[in-house]
Structure formats: C-alpha cells, structure tokens
Motif scaffolding. Structure first.
Motif, PDB file in Angstrom:
ATOM      1  N   TYR A 128      10.733   0.868   6.759  1.00 44.39           N
ATOM      2  CA  TYR A 128      10.475  -0.440   6.164  1.00 44.39           C
ATOM      3  C   TYR A 128       9.066  -0.523   5.610  1.00 44.39           C
ATOM      4  O   TYR A 128       8.104  -0.105   6.255  1.00 44.39           O
ATOM      5  CB  TYR A 128      10.675  -1.530   7.226  1.00 44.39           C
ATOM      6  CG  TYR A 128      12.078  -1.529   7.773  1.00 44.39           C
ATOM      7  CD1 TYR A 128      13.090  -2.254   7.145  1.00 44.39           C
ATOM      8  CD2 TYR A 128      12.416  -0.756   8.894  1.00 44.39           C
ATOM      9  CE1 TYR A 128      14.398  -2.226   7.627  1.00 44.39           C
ATOM     10  CE2 TYR A 128      13.714  -0.723   9.378  1.00 44.39           C
ATOM     11  CZ  TYR A 128      14.705  -1.455   8.741  1.00 44.39           C
ATOM     12  OH  TYR A 128      15.991  -1.414   9.200  1.00 44.39           O
ATOM     13  N   PHE A 129       8.998  -1.105   4.422  1.00 44.00           N
ATOM     14  CA  PHE A 129       7.715  -1.376   3.766  1.00 44.00           C
ATOM     15  C   PHE A 129       7.487  -2.883   3.840  1.00 44.00           C
ATOM     16  O   PHE A 129       8.344  -3.662   3.419  1.00 44.00           O
ATOM     17  CB  PHE A 129       7.782  -0.904   2.306  1.00 44.00           C
ATOM     18  CG  PHE A 129       6.565  -1.223   1.481  1.00 44.00           C
ATOM     19  CD1 PHE A 129       5.386  -0.515   1.654  1.00 44.00           C
ATOM     20  CD2 PHE A 129       6.611  -2.218   0.514  1.00 44.00           C
ATOM     21  CE1 PHE A 129       4.266  -0.801   0.877  1.00 44.00           C
ATOM     22  CE2 PHE A 129       5.484  -2.505  -0.265  1.00 44.00           C
ATOM     23  CZ  PHE A 129       4.318  -1.789  -0.079  1.00 44.00           C
ATOM     24  N   VAL A 130       6.356  -3.297   4.385  1.00 41.02           N
ATOM     25  CA  VAL A 130       6.108  -4.730   4.603  1.00 41.02           C
ATOM     26  C   VAL A 130       5.535  -5.386   3.341  1.00 41.02           C
ATOM     27  O   VAL A 130       4.501  -4.949   2.821  1.00 41.02           O
ATOM     28  CB  VAL A 130       5.136  -4.951   5.781  1.00 41.02           C
ATOM     29  CG1 VAL A 130       4.900  -6.437   6.000  1.00 41.02           C
ATOM     30  CG2 VAL A 130       5.672  -4.302   7.044  1.00 41.02           C
ATOM     31  N   LEU A 131       6.210  -6.420   2.856  1.00 37.65           N
ATOM     32  CA  LEU A 131       5.731  -7.205   1.712  1.00 37.65           C
ATOM     33  C   LEU A 131       4.901  -8.392   2.191  1.00 37.65           C
ATOM     34  O   LEU A 131       3.841  -8.686   1.653  1.00 37.65           O
ATOM     35  CB  LEU A 131       6.918  -7.706   0.893  1.00 37.65           C
ATOM     36  CG  LEU A 131       7.762  -6.624   0.214  1.00 37.65           C
ATOM     37  CD1 LEU A 131       9.087  -7.195  -0.259  1.00 37.65           C
ATOM     38  CD2 LEU A 131       7.005  -5.987  -0.943  1.00 37.65           C
ATOM     39  N   SER A 132       5.411  -9.092   3.202  1.00 37.40           N
ATOM     40  CA  SER A 132       4.657 -10.207   3.775  1.00 37.40           C
ATOM     41  C   SER A 132       5.025 -10.355   5.244  1.00 37.40           C
ATOM     42  O   SER A 132       6.112  -9.960   5.665  1.00 37.40           O
ATOM     43  CB  SER A 132       4.954 -11.506   3.024  1.00 37.40           C
ATOM     44  OG  SER A 132       6.264 -11.942   3.324  1.00 37.40           O
ATOM     45  N   GLY A 133       4.108 -10.949   6.000  1.00 42.54           N
ATOM     46  CA  GLY A 133       4.339 -11.111   7.429  1.00 42.54           C
ATOM     47  C   GLY A 133       3.815  -9.928   8.228  1.00 42.54           C
ATOM     48  O   GLY A 133       3.002  -9.153   7.731  1.00 42.54           O
ATOM     49  N   CYS A 134       4.284  -9.803   9.455  1.00 45.26           N
ATOM     50  CA  CYS A 134       3.742  -8.785  10.364  1.00 45.26           C
ATOM     51  C   CYS A 134       4.822  -8.297  11.318  1.00 45.26           C
ATOM     52  O   CYS A 134       5.498  -9.100  11.967  1.00 45.26           O
ATOM     53  CB  CYS A 134       2.572  -9.384  11.151  1.00 45.26           C
ATOM     54  SG  CYS A 134       1.825  -8.269  12.346  1.00 45.26           S
ATOM     55  N   LEU A 135       4.972  -6.981  11.385  1.00 42.65           N
ATOM     56  CA  LEU A 135       5.890  -6.360  12.342  1.00 42.65           C
ATOM     57  C   LEU A 135       5.082  -5.767  13.478  1.00 42.65           C
ATOM     58  O   LEU A 135       3.897  -5.504  13.340  1.00 42.65           O
ATOM     59  CB  LEU A 135       6.660  -5.214  11.686  1.00 42.65           C
ATOM     60  CG  LEU A 135       7.531  -5.508  10.473  1.00 42.65           C
ATOM     61  CD1 LEU A 135       8.104  -4.199   9.937  1.00 42.65           C
ATOM     62  CD2 LEU A 135       8.646  -6.459  10.860  1.00 42.65           C
TER      63      LEU A 135
END
Lengths: 192, 192
Positions: B51-58
């Motif tokens: 997964y590539f994060v566009l917005s937010g936080c994992l």
DNA sequence: TTACGAATGTGATCTACATCACGTAACCAA
DNA sequence: TTGGTTACGTGATGTAGATCACATTCGTAA
C-alpha cells in the motif's frame, strides 16, 4: 571454487543473465584479499564500494561515543557488506567493516553497480532482490530486539549462523546481541 | 491533490518514466479508502498487496504471545506499507497493518509489482531505490535501539515524525519505542 | 619457552525499566 | 445525560542486565 563461479551461482538463482551478460557483469568486480583484523571501511571516511564475500567472515559494526561496539551483521560467504547509507547518500561512513578472519572478497564500486543496473535490467532485478532480502532480515532482527530477551536472541543467532560460535570470540557475539560480555558469559554458563 | 499526481511526483523523483509509461504503471494501482481503526493486513492471513499512502496514517505492528504490541512503522503520506516478508515469501502475515486515522491508499498486488518490474526497467529501478531506502532506515533504527536509551529514541521519533505527537495516542508511541506506556508517561512528564 | 596482552569467568552492586495497582480524565454511543 | 470504554498519570515493588572489580586462561610473538 573460483570467484566467478561462486558469484555466478549466487546471481543466477535470481537473475537470468546470458553467459555473455554475466561476463560483462562480472568484469566490474575486483578480487581483494585481507588478513584477519584488517579494516575495510573506517568510520568517518568515504565509502565507494560494496563487498561480496567469497570466503571468511566480515563484521559490520558501529562504535558509539563510549567506545562500545555494536555489530550489525556478520557477513559470511555469498553475503554482501558495506555501509549502504554512506554508499548511497555519498556521506562519510558511520559504520565500519573489518575482517573476523582472513577473507577473499569481490568489490564493486557504487558507480559500477549503478552502471550495470542501468545497462542490464536483470542486474537491477538482482540488486532489488538482494536489498529486499536485507530489508526483511533487518526488520526481523529489529522485531526480535524489541520482543525477545537476550537468551532468545542468543539462540536465534546460533540458529542463523551455526558456524559462528566456534569462529568468533564471545565478546563479538555479545556485541551482536547488544549485551555486555559479562551478561553473555553468565547466560551461556547458566544453561549448561 | 489527485492520487495519480501524488504517485507521479513520488516516482518521478527516482524513475524516468514517460507519460505513457507512467499511465501504464499507474493502471496497476487500485484506490482504496479505510476508516480509522480498520485493519488492512491481519496476522495469520495471506498477504498479496502493498500500500502507498495518499493521506492519513497507517501503522505496521507485531503482537506477541503476551499480547504486547510493537510498532515497526508509522506510514505517512508517500510512504509504503505491507508485511514484506509475507508478501515476498508468500507466507502468512506475522505483521499486521491498520489505520491510525481515516486513510486513502493506492494498493498494488505482488504479481502486478513483479509484472511492471519485468516490463519497465525504470519501475524495477524505482522499487530497488524504495527498498534500499527502507533497508537503510530500518538499519538505522536497529542501531538506535541497540545504542540509545529510551529518552533519546523518543526525541528521534519526534524529529522523524514531527506531526505524530498530536495525531496518535501516547500508548502507540510507547509501542513504537518498545517501552511501557507508564515509562513513556514518566519520561515525558519529567522533562517539562 | 617465556611473557604479555586479549579473552573469558564470576562476584557485588547499581539502575532503567517492567509490572501491578489504582485513580482520574477524555471520548463516544445509547 | 449517563454509563462505559479507552487514554493517561503516578506510586510501590521486582528484575534483567549494566557496570566495576578482580581472577584465570589462552594465544601469539619474541
């Protein structure tokens, strides 16, 4: 076994290079030998090569202000070693590499690696795979550091490098585990 | 900003893809959104995407037998996350990934990554670079774990993720540092 | 063979952090 | 608004491992 054969066997597990391509690939490597105790990469200096181990054993390590040493990796035959942060970012070495035993190596400069990666798609594939393997292994070790006590990590180390116990002095094993040599000594002697 | 633009800006820093090539590259990604608290990768199950994060936080984390959680990474925008060991070795996940906040992601299957790496030399180049960056960062963190005390690591964390302190609950920060929430609380309140 | 530095073992103490236990405050969902 | 879950703070106590100190053994070079 010949250096070229060792590297070829290692690379061909991952990358499909023709004989001609492999010859070209190999032509960028330079054989080097060092004696036990010699330093290959010194903290604070420039780094421009990485090393493939043919025989013997290297250690990559960090020394802090209190002159305490931490070992990141023991590099055995067919393993790779360098200060990759310094190598890729062209910064001074923060990590040193030296010889736990007499060693035979193949060295590859940063420029040559990037060159053969540009020229041979399969070389790029190989190095992607190799780095990925290192990444996963380091992450596993980090997790083990957070989760396991010293004794468990000691047993993991022996499972990972069965030969190591007889080869390297115990204070190096302690430096890999991140404990004092005294603690390792007690740990080892208690479980007999 | 549009998902495609964000990924393009990220990738083009490293890989020279033409517009057509990038369109093709991008066509393998699938937009996904999740709510705060949802789980994306669950320990014990199969993993087939990264997964590539566009917005937010994992967060990617490991939970041991005593139900203690250790956080390997907080993934912020333009960072990548998965259980890479499971993904590459096709084994069950040992690491879980879930959402610290509402998130927008781009997912890429393992098969598609390998496919575009085969088809586009520059894609392979990009992923080699990306993995290398992760490798170096993880090694640095491992070293910090061995060498630094909790307080120093706490300060490092805030330097690495300045936004984090206000976003995530403190017990997650403790889980990243590998200390109990009580110790972090005392540490934090002592230095005021 | 001797000798000296390096590697190892072991006791005594100290300390950072874990764990347990409890109380309070913040945040939702009915 | 209320009740319940989750987050956070803080004291008391336990413990793994660090540190210091010294003894012993090993390895290697003269």
């Amino acid at each position: 076994m010949e250096a070229k054969t060792i590297l070829k066997e290692h690379v061909s597990k991952i990358a499909a290079l023709s004989d001609t391509e492999f010859d070209y690939f190999f032509s960028h490597f330079k054989p080097e030998t060092f004696k036990k105790g010699q330093t290959i990469i010194t903290e604070g200096q420039d780094v421009d090569k990485e090393y493939f181990v043919l025989s013997g054993c290297l250690k990559t390590f960090f020394v802090n202000d209190e002159v305490k040493m931490y070992i990141l990796q023991f590099a055995m035959p067919t393993w790779w070693a360098s200060d990759y942060a310094a190598l890729y970012n062209k910064t001074k070495a923060t990590i040193s590499v030296d010889c736990v035993s007499d060693v035979e190596l193949l060295s590859l400069s940063n420029n040559d690696r990037e060159k053969i990666c540009r020229e041979l798609h399969q070389a790029e594939h190989f190095f992607r795979w190799r780095t990925n393997k290192g990444y996963v292994a380091t992450q596993k070790r980090l997790l083990s550091f957070m989760n396991n006590d010293t004794k468990t990590r000691y047993e993991e180390l022996l499972a990972l490098y069965p030969a190591l116990y007889n080869i390297v002095p115990k204070h190096l094993i302690a430096a890999y585990l991140g404990v004092s040599r005294e603690t390792l000594s007690r740990l080892y002697n208690a479980s007999k």
